[in-house]
Every structure is written in C-alpha cells, then in structure tokens.
Design a protein around this motif. Structure first.
Motif, PDB file in Angstrom:
ATOM      1  N   ASP A  69      20.082   9.101 154.712  1.00  0.00           N
ATOM      2  CA  ASP A  69      21.410   8.786 154.187  1.00  0.00           C
ATOM      3  C   ASP A  69      22.515   9.421 155.027  1.00  0.00           C
ATOM      4  OD1 ASP A  69      20.074   7.523 152.244  1.00  0.00           O
ATOM      5  OD2 ASP A  69      20.532   8.942 150.644  1.00  0.00           O
ATOM      6  N   ASN A  70      22.204  10.569 155.610  1.00  0.00           N
ATOM      7  CA  ASN A  70      23.209  11.259 156.414  1.00  0.00           C
ATOM      8  C   ASN A  70      23.756  10.387 157.520  1.00  0.00           C
ATOM      9  OD1 ASN A  70      23.364  13.721 155.167  1.00  0.00           O
ATOM     10  ND2 ASN A  70      21.539  14.488 156.195  1.00  0.00           N
ATOM     11  N   THR A  71      22.873   9.702 158.250  1.00  0.00           N
ATOM     12  CA  THR A  71      23.371   8.877 159.347  1.00  0.00           C
ATOM     13  C   THR A  71      23.708   7.463 158.893  1.00  0.00           C
ATOM     14  OG1 THR A  71      21.058   8.740 159.950  1.00  0.00           O
ATOM     15  CG2 THR A  71      22.483   9.999 161.404  1.00  0.00           C
ATOM     16  N   ILE A  72      23.002   6.989 157.860  1.00  0.00           N
ATOM     17  CA  ILE A  72      23.237   5.586 157.494  1.00  0.00           C
ATOM     18  C   ILE A  72      24.457   5.443 156.577  1.00  0.00           C
ATOM     19  CG2 ILE A  72      22.264   3.565 156.354  1.00  0.00           C
ATOM     20  CD1 ILE A  72      19.518   4.532 157.290  1.00  0.00           C
ATOM     21  N   ILE A  73      24.552   6.283 155.588  1.00  0.00           N
ATOM     22  CA  ILE A  73      25.648   6.103 154.628  1.00  0.00           C
ATOM     23  C   ILE A  73      26.846   7.006 154.928  1.00  0.00           C
ATOM     24  CG2 ILE A  73      26.292   6.203 152.189  1.00  0.00           C
ATOM     25  CD1 ILE A  73      23.421   5.518 151.503  1.00  0.00           C
ATOM     26  N   LEU A  74      26.568   8.246 155.268  1.00  0.00           N
ATOM     27  CA  LEU A  74      27.705   9.168 155.420  1.00  0.00           C
ATOM     28  C   LEU A  74      28.532   8.918 156.675  1.00  0.00           C
ATOM     29  CD1 LEU A  74      26.278  12.522 154.040  1.00  0.00           C
ATOM     30  CD2 LEU A  74      27.704  10.831 152.925  1.00  0.00           C
ATOM     31  N   THR A  75      28.012   8.100 157.620  1.00  0.00           N
ATOM     32  CA  THR A  75      28.850   7.761 158.775  1.00  0.00           C
ATOM     33  C   THR A  75      29.787   6.598 158.449  1.00  0.00           C
ATOM     34  OG1 THR A  75      27.062   6.356 159.531  1.00  0.00           O
ATOM     35  CG2 THR A  75      27.243   8.515 160.564  1.00  0.00           C
ATOM     36  N   ARG A  76      29.629   6.026 157.263  1.00  0.00           N
ATOM     37  CA  ARG A  76      30.467   4.887 156.865  1.00  0.00           C
ATOM     38  C   ARG A  76      31.602   5.376 155.972  1.00  0.00           C
ATOM     39  NH1 ARG A  76      28.425   1.231 160.361  1.00  0.00           N
ATOM     40  NH2 ARG A  76      26.219   1.695 160.577  1.00  0.00           N
ATOM     41  N   VAL A 108      32.572   5.913 153.108  1.00  0.00           N
ATOM     42  CA  VAL A 108      32.181   6.038 151.709  1.00  0.00           C
ATOM     43  C   VAL A 108      32.609   7.430 151.264  1.00  0.00           C
ATOM     44  CG1 VAL A 108      30.195   6.141 150.147  1.00  0.00           C
ATOM     45  CG2 VAL A 108      30.157   4.589 152.100  1.00  0.00           C
TER      46      VAL A 108
END
Lengths: 564, 261
Positions: A119-126, A128
C-alpha cells in the motif's frame, strides 16, 4: 466481488456522511475497500491452493474456508458453559476464549492481509488523504472481523437463545461487539508498541512465536483443565464475588450481558460500567491517536528497511559457533559437513520450519511433564510395574513425533528455488548432503530432548532404566533414519511447501505411527528382560547405522529433480 | 525560468542515522535528470520525499511551487511514480489494477478507460488485459507499473529502475518514451544503476553519495571535467572511497597461492 462482500461493504458504507465529515473521500474509500476485498477473496488459503489445477483458474471465495474454521472455533468456546457455577462465570470463560483466539487470529491477519506494505507505494503515492486511507483500512479491518466473528459467535448465540430465549440471544451480540472493539484496540496498541521497538520482519517472527506458544498452551490446557475441574468441583466458583473480577476484560462483557438477564450482584456493576465505557473509549483512542501513528509507523518502517545499510559487524574469517563445533564432531569434512551446516542454519532461520517443529517440541514437553507429574503424584509408582512401563514408553516413543516432524519438514522451504545450486555444482552424489542434513536435525532437535529424557528417566526410575531408555532412543533414531531413507528423495529445503501432498502425508504419518507402535509394543513385552533389551539395543543401533550409511549412498538417479 | 522541483538545504534522518545532508537541487521543466548513486546513498529517500511519502525532513522541498510538507496531496497529483518492481497487487488483472489506480488519481472513467486501452495496446498487453498478473513475467508486470505511473498524465515522472526485467524491445520502447515525454515538456527524474542508459537518456546527471550531492552537471561537462569517457568510470572514481577493496585487482589476487580449485 461476491455477494457477501458486497453486502458487508454496503453496510459499512452506510455512515458515509460521517466519514465525509471526518475528511474522508467516500468514493476513494469505496474503491480501496472494493479492491482490498477482491484481493482477500483471491488470496487462496492452503486448501484451495492444493485444489487449484492451473493458475488461470481463479481462486474464489477464499474467505469461506476461514469462516467455516471460525464456526468450528465458536463451537469450541461452548465448552465454557460446562464450567463455572453461574452464567456470568461461564460467560467470562467464554469471552476469555473468544478474546484470546480472536486476537491471535487477528494478529496473524494484520501482518499478512490487513497491513499490506505494498500500500505504501501503490496507494500512498496517489493523492489519497490520510483520513481516506485510514477509513478504508479501518473498514477493511471491520469487514474482515465481521467475517471472522459472525460464524464464531453463532454457536454461542444459538446456545444462549436455546437456554435463555431469543431476546437474550440478540442482547448477547452487544457484548460481542464491545469485545471486538476492545480487541481492535488491544491489537493496535500491541502493534504500535512492538513496531517502535522492532522491524516488521522481526515482529512477524515474534508473532509466530506467540502463535506457537498458544498452540502449546491450548494443548496443555486440554491436558490439564479436566484434572483441575475435578479438583475444584466442590468449590462454588463465582467470578463476580472476587475483587479482581473487574480487572478481567472478559468479566466486563459477561456483566454487560447479565444486566438484562438478572439483577447484578457483587462486582458485576463495576464490570457493566467498565464493559460499556472502556471499549468505546478504546475505539476513540484508536481512531483519534493510535491509527495515525500506526500508519506513519508502517510507512516509516518500510522506508527504514530500504535505506539502512547492511551492518558490517561480522568479522572476516570462518565463523565458529555451536553448529560448527557440533558439525566437526558428527560429520567428516566435505559435503556431509556442508549439508549439516546448511540444514542447521536454514532450519533455524526459516519461519515455516519453526512453525512446524517448535509446537511438536512443546507438545512433547507438556506431555512428558504431565506424565511425570501424574506418575509422581501416585504413591505406588514404579517404572517396572505395568502402569509405569506404559508411561515411560509412551513418553519415550512420543518423542519420535518431534523427530518425524523435523525430518519430514527438511525438504520444504519457501526459498526452494535457490536449490539450483545443488544442480549447478559438480556433485558426485546427493547422499552425503542429505545425511548431513539428517544429522543436523537430529543433533539440533532430537539430541537435547533425548538427553533430557535420559537424565530425567535415570533420576526418577534408577540406573536399571538406562538400557530401556537407550533402546527407546535408538529405536527413534532408526525410525527417523528409515523415514529419511524412504521419503527424502529431494535435497534439503528444495521443495515448495504447497506441493506437499496431504494424502501422501497422512499415509506416511500412519505408516510411521504403525512402525513406532510396533517397536513400542515389542519394547513393552521385553521391558524387564535386561539381556534381551541389551541385544535389541545393539541390533537397533546397528540397523540405524546401516540405514544412515544407505542415506549417505543415495545416488542421483534416486533424486526427484526440483523444477528450478 | 522557475524550477519545477526545488530542494533547499534538505536533511533527513532515520533515528540517529542521517541519510540526506544539505541537498540542494533545482530542476527545470522538461529536464531529464539521471539520479545515480551507490546503494544506500539516499536515492530512495529523495524519491520518497518528492512523491510526498516522507514529510519529516528539514529544509524546503517545492514541487511546482507547492511545499511538499504543506500539501503532499497536491504534489501527488502532479507526480507520477514508477516504483522498482514487485509492488503490485498481483492477483488483480491489469485492467482492475489500472482502474483502481486511475480512481485513486481522481480520474473520470470516460478519460481513463480509453487511455488504459491505448497504453496497454502500445505495450503489447492487450490480450492480457483481463488476466491476473500473478502469472505474468517480470517484464509484463513492469509494463503495468509503467502505465500506472503515467496514466494520469503527470507533469513530473519519477522512474525507479524502470527497465528491470524488460526485454530488449521494451527497453527501446521505454527509452523512446522517456525522450518523447521530455520533449512534451515533462520533467523526468530517472533513478538507475544502469549507467549506459542513464548516460543516454538524461540531459543532466546528479550523483549522490552518502547523502550528499557529489556531482551535478551535464554528461558532457562531467566527461570533460573528470577526463573520463563513460559515466561508469565517473561514477566509480567519485564513489570509490565508499567501497574500499571492491576492485577487480583484489578479486583476482584472491586466486594467488592456491590456483588449483
């Protein structure tokens, strides 16, 4: 997404305006949640992995298996209602079991499912925001919990409904929900404390030890509790009468249920107040303080790993620890020693291996301890009467279990692909490597236990026992060696765990059990005949020696090539 | 011209260990920055700061005039990040994954649907669009990651080893893509260990070692200044002190005296 997930998602999204007010973007929450639930459903459990024919065939409804398991556990908790004098005491025990097992399951799931580091690279770079991510994560946890807890509490609800009426069964769900909130707080806090001190990898290792400890604890309690119950039968145990009751969270929840059932007595009023207040306070603390710190901690720890330079503490030169010392004693230089050191070190550092073997050792110790305790508490105990013989031999031969589990596990590893080294190097014969591995596991997991059994047996039963103990130990080694010779057609740590064929495993276990039983029964018949025992000891040792030599001679054509 | 990325006196520590020391960098729109350095030099930390993942640094980091610490979300909208391999939800299909990412970026279905189709087709993944990625090769997964990084048409794109696992044709495609994106005015921040590629695609090279910028210039200027032909050699002479004894000489010397086997 399956129907169940869809309903649960709709349910948890009902307070959408509230989430919006907290700063969350509900559309994104929904997107993240839907994706996470799809991921959950497609991450197959072990059973489905075995059944799956091809990767293209999707694993569906992986959660159904888990739900079934929770229902079984829920049935287990019902044993609480056989204990205790009043319903509050029974419920206290019930909620205690519920809390312990739920927390342990959640701890395991938190690391693997709910706190996905990707999630760190997939979601938190967006783009959100924290509130959105946090809400999605908490709702995901909530849905996950519901799927665990619904089936888990069902047997309890049915039991309560049958005995106390439908109304009380519905009311029973309230303390269950409070218990869940409290568990979330407990686990969150536990995680935060641990993650401040250790890395996530280390934490996972600690968790695995906790799980091993729990497995052993459950086994021990099944051995001990019935005996204890007999002892306390005359006591009128009512937990509410003791001052320390309000210190026990399960008692709070029992008191909450009791308030609609009967007038509260003793400390139950305090229990009720705490049961209503603490979980709500706890969940507020989670949302307000812990969760944010939690996520930050997660991101931090993921990053810390990325940029921490490898420590250069280790000195140059050849390491010489315990393993090297023992290897020098037990193995000749060359391949066999290499196999020994390889198996010794891999077995200590692989999580799978630990999870399989350590509980076995724990069971053995518990079993031996209880047997010894029972034997000593009887006045007329002698190692040479029928009862004594049976006890001594059962402890001795139960030890085979540890050896069988450790040796059976030797070929499996999740790093099995690294076994290409065995095929890429000019090995004349695989046998020495395998025998080295055999010796390592024997030395590491069996010799200390054998020594312990030997010492305890000699001290409590006298030196006349020594030949019998030695025969038992030699027979175990023989069983282990035969097992490796027959079963180990692969290099150590070269096969993926999931290809483990259950059917073959069961068959193998039955064979081992039969073989062990046969040897044990023979031993029982000869027990008091010292000369025969001595002859058998020599025969058994010679047979072990021969089989170990045969393992050392296993040639390439006997080896099942791993697909590396 | 105003810099699109500007780092001033940036410091960052993990516990007692300082990983970035007074980093100062101005990057202008349309530049392709080759960001290189040995392992553990602080590259990933810089990247994470630029992506808005880390905000507990000291100093000033501005992306398109926005201070990262003050508004990480605004920065995340402007930046596209292509992480190093493996960070994917493999059990999803490319379509599901890209749709997910697009939604997180706040894109409308009418925009992302055709865009995903086109990009997937350009990367030759059209037939795999609805297959789960757990059966994909390294290269196929890397392509999905690449698409997920540029899908929202960001002005700044950060690539972290984007070529790992790609076959020769895809490498050509990505290199071409980078120069085309730069020509369209996008700023590229390219982290890699593959010096020959960095040398070719970047128009400015920033070398970081032990948390400090030790070189920041065009490749031609570096060649001239250091008197060396290849970026590999420049890299090696600027970072050698960090890895004592890693020379080939020493490796070969290990054979001495017992040459047999």
């Amino acid at each position: 997404m399956n129907l169940l997930n869809k309903w649960l998602m709709q349910a948890v999204l009902l307070p959408a305006p509230l989430y919006r007010r907290m700063g969350a973007d509900v559309v994104l929450v929904k997107t993240i949640l839907a994706t996470k639930l799809t991921l959950d459903d497609r991450t197959p459990n072990t059973m489905q992995q075995l059944q799956r024919k091809g990767a293209s065939k999707p694993a569906k409804a992986a959660t159904l298996g888990a739900m079934f398991m929770s229902a079984i556990m829920g049935l287990l908790y019902l044993s609480a209602f056989a204990l205790g004098q009043d319903v509050v005491t029974q419920l206290t025990i019930y909620f205690f079991m519920f809390f312990v097992l739920l927390s342990s399951m959640l701890i395991a799931d938190f690391t693997s499912v709910l706190l996905d580091v990707r999630d760190n690279t997939i979601i938190l770079t967006r783009p959100v925001n924290d509130a959105t991510f946090l809400t999605a994560r908490l709702l995901h946890i909530l849905i996950h919990l519901t799927k665990l807890v619904l089936p888990m509490s069902l047997p309890g609800v049915v039991y309560i409904g049958y005995n106390y009426g439908v109304g009380m069964a519905l009311w029973f769900l309230v303390p269950v929900v409070l218990l869940i909130l409290f568990s979330i707080f407990f686990i969150n806090a536990l995680y935060l404390v641990f993650m401040r001190m250790v890395s996530p990898q280390r934490f996972q290792a600690i968790i695995s030890y906790v799980q091993i400890g729990m497995a052993i604890g459950i086994y021990a309690s099944y051995q001990v509790v019935p005996a204890l119950m007999n002892r306390f039968d005359g006591l009128n145990l009512q937990v509410g009468n003791y001052w320390f009751a309000p210190l026990l969270p399960p008692f709070w929840f029992a008191s909450v249920w009791q308030v609609l059932h009967a007038p509260l007595a003793g400390w139950e009023k305090a229990g009720l107040a705490l049961g209503l207040f603490i979980p709500l306070l706890a969940i507020w603390v989670v949302v307000r303080y812990l969760a944010g710190a939690f996520i930050q901690q997660l991101t931090l720890s993921a990053n810390r790993n990325a940029e921490t330079p490898v420590s250069n503490k280790t000195s140059a030169g050849h390491p010489s620890g315990l393993a090297e010392k023992i290897a020098r004693i037990l193995t000749p230089q060359g391949l066999q020693r290499a196999g020994f050191l390889f198996a010794w070190k891999m077995s200590g550092r692989s999580r799978d291996f630990r999870m399989q073997v350590l509980p076995a050792i724990g069971y053995l110790l518990v079993f031996a301890g209880i047997t010894l305790f029972r034997a000593l508490s009887k006045n007329n105990f002698s190692a040479f009467n029928d009862r004594g013989k049976a006890l001594v031999l059962s402890v001795l031969y139960f030890g085979t279990y540890v050896l069988v589990v450790a040796l059976g596990q030797m070929k499996f590893s999740d790093k099995w692909k690294a076994s290409w080294v065995f095929y890429a190097t000019p090995l004349h014969q695989p046998g020495p490597l395998i025998v080295g591995g055999f010796k390592a596991l024997v030395a590491k997991f069996y010799l200390p236990l054998a020594l312990l059994i030997f010492l305890v047996g000699t001290v409590f039963a006298g030196p006349l026992m020594i030949p019998n103990i030695l025969l038992g130990l030699a027979n175990q080694l023989l069983i282990g060696a035969v097992l490796v010779y027959v079963n180990q057609r692969e290099f150590p740590f070269s096969v993926p765990q999931q290809t483990q064929n259950r059917g073959v495993n069961v068959l193998r276990s039955i064979m081992v059990l039969l073989f062990t039983g046969l040897l044990g029964a023979g031993h029982y018949l000869l027990y008091s005949n010292l000369p025969v025992i001595l002859i058998c000891l020599l025969l058994s040792a010679a047979a072990t020696w021969t089989v170990v030599n045969s393992i050392a001679n296993i040639s390439w054509d006997k080896i099942k090539r791993a697909d590396v | 011209m105003e810099p699109i990325i500007s780092l001033k006196q940036v410091n960052k520590s993990y516990g007692t260990k300082q990983v970035l020391h007074d980093i100062n960098l101005d990057i202008f729109p349309g530049q392709v920055i080759g960001y290189i350095g040995p392992n553990g030099a602080g590259k990933s930390t810089t990247v994470k700061i630029l992506c808005g993942l880390l905000t507990d640094y000291t100093g000033q980091v501005q992306v398109a005039g926005v201070e990262v610490k003050a508004d990480p979300l605004a920065v995340k909208k402007l930046v596209g990040y292509v992480p190093e391999l493996a960070d994917l939800y493999e059990v999803l299909t490319p379509w599901e994954y890209l749709e997910f990412v697009a939604t997180l970026q706040g894109m409308e279905p009418s925009v992302y649907e055709t865009r995903i189709q086109r990009m997937v087709e350009a990367f030759g993944l059209r037939d795999n669009l609805h297959q789960r990625m757990d059966s994909f090769s390294k290269g196929m997964r890397q392509k999905v990651l690449l698409i997920s990084g540029i899908l929202h048409n960001p002005g700044i794109i950060i690539f972290d080893e984007p070529l790992s696992g790609l076959d020769a044709n895809s490498v050509i495609l990505v290199k071409e893509l980078i120069s085309r994106l730069a020509r369209e005015g996008k700023t590229i921040f390219y982290c890699s260990h593959m010096m020959d590629v960095v040398e070719k695609v970047s128009d400015r090279i920033v070398l970081i070692s032990e948390g400090t910028v030790v070189a920041d210039d065009t490749f031609a200027n570096l060649q001239q200044r250091m008197g060396q032909q290849h970026l590999e050699q420049i890299f090696s002479s600027l970072t050698k002190h960090q890895q004592p004894g890693s020379s080939a000489d020493e490796l070969l010397r290990a054979f001495e005296n017992n040459n047999a086997l």
